[in-house]
Design a protein around this motif. Sequence first.
Motif, PDB file in Angstrom:
ATOM      1  N   ARG A 146       0.827  -1.207   0.000  1.00 28.35           N
ATOM      2  CA  ARG A 146       0.000   0.000   0.000  1.00 28.35           C
ATOM      3  C   ARG A 146       0.860   1.255   0.000  1.00 28.35           C
ATOM      4  NH1 ARG A 146      -5.038   0.100  -1.951  1.00 28.35           N
ATOM      5  NH2 ARG A 146      -6.439   1.512  -0.825  1.00 28.35           N
ATOM      6  N   MET A 147       2.007   1.221   0.693  1.00 29.46           N
ATOM      7  CA  MET A 147       2.933   2.347   0.618  1.00 29.46           C
ATOM      8  C   MET A 147       3.330   2.617  -0.832  1.00 29.46           C
ATOM      9  SD  MET A 147       5.728   2.183   3.672  1.00 29.46           S
ATOM     10  CE  MET A 147       5.321   2.614   5.358  1.00 29.46           C
TER      11      MET A 147
ATOM     12  N   GLN B   4       0.556   4.183  -2.730  1.00 31.55           N
ATOM     13  CA  GLN B   4       0.355   5.585  -2.360  1.00 31.55           C
ATOM     14  C   GLN B   4       1.386   6.509  -2.996  1.00 31.55           C
ATOM     15  OE1 GLN B   4       0.322   5.773   1.930  1.00 31.55           O
ATOM     16  NE2 GLN B   4      -1.829   5.163   2.091  1.00 31.55           N
TER      17      GLN B   4
ATOM     18  N   PRO C 123       4.117   9.079   6.908  1.00 30.77           N
ATOM     19  CA  PRO C 123       2.853   9.275   6.198  1.00 30.77           C
ATOM     20  C   PRO C 123       1.909  10.178   6.973  1.00 30.77           C
ATOM     21  CG  PRO C 123       2.870   7.148   7.290  1.00 30.77           C
ATOM     22  CD  PRO C 123       4.234   7.731   7.496  1.00 30.77           C
TER      23      PRO C 123
ATOM     24  N   GLU D  22      -3.294   8.651   5.457  1.00 32.63           N
ATOM     25  CA  GLU D  22      -2.539   7.606   4.766  1.00 32.63           C
ATOM     26  C   GLU D  22      -2.247   6.447   5.710  1.00 32.63           C
ATOM     27  OE1 GLU D  22       0.002  10.198   1.511  1.00 32.63           O
ATOM     28  OE2 GLU D  22       0.782  10.027   3.565  1.00 32.63           O
TER      29      GLU D  22
ATOM     30  N   ASP E 198      -5.263   4.251   5.963  1.00 31.36           N
ATOM     31  CA  ASP E 198      -5.401   3.477   4.731  1.00 31.36           C
ATOM     32  C   ASP E 198      -4.403   2.321   4.705  1.00 31.36           C
ATOM     33  OD1 ASP E 198      -6.423   3.134   1.938  1.00 31.36           O
ATOM     34  OD2 ASP E 198      -4.337   3.617   1.447  1.00 31.36           O
ATOM     35  N   LEU E 199      -3.172   2.583   5.136  1.00 26.73           N
ATOM     36  CA  LEU E 199      -2.160   1.530   5.195  1.00 26.73           C
ATOM     37  C   LEU E 199      -2.600   0.385   6.097  1.00 26.73           C
ATOM     38  CD1 LEU E 199       1.121   3.638   5.618  1.00 26.73           C
ATOM     39  CD2 LEU E 199       0.453   2.350   3.593  1.00 26.73           C
TER      40      LEU E 199
END
Length: 304
Positions: free
Chosen positions: A260-261, A264, A271, A275, A278-279
């Motif tokens: 996911r990083m 993004q 982050p 974020e 979300d991670l």
Amino acid sequence: MTGGPGSVLVIGEALVDLVPVAGDGGVRAAQFGGAPANVAVGLARLGTPAAFAGGLGGDGFARMIEATLRSAGVDLTLCGRSGLPTALAVAEPGTGGTGYHFHLQDTATFRLPDLSARTAGFGAVYVGGLAAVVEPAASVVRAAALAAAGRTLLVVDPNVRRDRTLGADHGSAALRDLCGLAHVVKASDEDLEQLWPGTDPEETCRTLAAGGRLVVLTRGARGSTAYTASAPPVSVAAVPAEVVNTIGAGDAFAAGLLSRMCAQGSFTAHPEPDEVRDLLSFASAAAASVCARAGTEPSVPAGT
């Protein structure tokens, strides 16, 4: 592939887990394993370019391991190779989780090449697991981590195991040292309790984060929390799943976090809070996908 700002170098062990066969506890099946190897496969399955740097042997188990890594799309260019046998981990599932008895000595699994000069070519470098404490791999892992700490994003997952066939003091010290070098630490509450006994895992996370790190604490069914130096902790509940298997769930979480990083747009230890949430949500979904079925390869529903 072998490198690029959007790729991850995973350094560590690929071995064979011998797991009980359902319905016959006296029989064990050989299963692809090793936390770093699981992370490499997880990254590739989630669409993030991954190179695995481990030791591959000359036996049938090694051929199975290589086939699994290649079929997932993992780059094996940086692996070390020898004619030695593959390390084995005998799984002992129990009510408190899965324990292991290891057969590690004189195996190809821990003969790693010198990777220090290669770390700068990747967006992130992941280290942890048995290779971080079992020689001769441990010295190679430490050297690569030192190089990565100054050149790219170093991610450490201590993945503590009670039976490492090493003195507890030596193994714990090596893992604490790696956490101190890291930009990102992903650890379970059990990991931190063993590495810093007598200290609440949350307090350990706050201390590590105060040094400028992103620290992600996982608690299984109780969800996960991320700590940074500049914002309040962010917590996300675990994704509900009917648990079939817990082997590899933490590795899937780590793969989901890094994948996911990458999605993004940057591998970073800093982050924004949105974020971070979300991670954690994506990583939790990856872990739940492993818990819900046999095997250790994560999948995340479309649109997650």
